[in-house]
Design an enzyme around this catalytic site. Structure first.
Site, short mmCIF file in Angstrom:
data_model
loop_
_atom_site.label_atom_id
_atom_site.label_comp_id
_atom_site.label_asym_id
_atom_site.label_seq_id
_atom_site.Cartn_x
_atom_site.Cartn_y
_atom_site.Cartn_z
N ASP A 155 66.29 37.74 -5.06
CA ASP A 155 66.22 36.18 -5.75
C ASP A 155 67.33 35.82 -6.42
O ASP A 155 67.98 36.70 -7.03
CB ASP A 155 64.93 36.05 -6.45
N ASP A 191 61.72 31.28 -0.28
CA ASP A 191 60.48 30.74 -1.18
C ASP A 191 60.48 29.19 -1.37
O ASP A 191 59.46 28.64 -1.25
CB ASP A 191 60.70 31.46 -2.69
#
Length: 177
Positions: free
Chosen positions: A126, A148
């Site tokens: 991330d 995401d």
């Protein structure tokens, strides 16, 4: 090949593009930003590009579970769900074009993160970190990635499309009565 089936193949391009862009951006982050550091900031500290890894799912849920539990719940089950979604996607004859693109965007995001789960021992990379100004008790939104984003944006589009279709169906029923 019938017309209805043909337009279902075009959104697979979106699936492919999401996986490719997601993996390229993650590779760049891994290569150029040391883990748990900030690589760049924009608009003060509103948007930061950082390098973190997540062995859990959204909001790091399950990150402290055993590796076996995480593998079963966060890798194998999503793979089965994506396979089922693909079967339903191609069998259903009533999806609109927008719904087809949204579904394949969600699948692309799911596959992007699954690549990390299967091939990165440190977990899902991330890197997008956004200031949230204390809303919902969060100073910063949980860090996320391209995959995401695709899941969230395409999920919202899919929900909106269902709402619009429901409203249109209700109007048609009222007009016919």
């Amino acid at each position: 090949m019938e017309k209805n089936t043909k337009y279902k193949f075009w959104p697979l391009i979106l699936t492919f593009l999401i996986v490719v862009v997601d993996q390229i951006t993650k590779a760049l982050v891994v290569k150029y930003i040391p883990p748990y550091t900030i690589g760049a900031q924009f608009f003060g500290d509103f948007l930061r590009i950082i390098h973190v890894s997540n062995t859990g799912v959204a909001f790091s849920v399950g990150s402290n579970w055993t590796e076996t539990a995480r593998h079963l719940l966060f890798s194998l089950m999503p793979l089965v769900v994506i396979a089922l979604v693909m079967v339903v996607y191609f069998r259903n004859k009533s999806w609109t074009k927008l719904q087809c693109w949204a579904i394949m965007g969600i699948v692309g995001g799911g596959l992007g993160n699954l690549v990390d789960r299967f091939f990165r021992k440190e977990g899902v990379v991330d890197f997008i970190d956004v200031k949230f100004y204390g809303l919902f008790g969060l100073e910063r939104w949980p860090t996320f990635n391209v995959a995401d984003s695709a899941v969230v944006v395409c999920g919202i589009l899919l929900i909106i499309s269902f709402i619009v279709l429901t409203i249109q169906d209700e109007r048609k029923k009222k007009e016919n009565n």
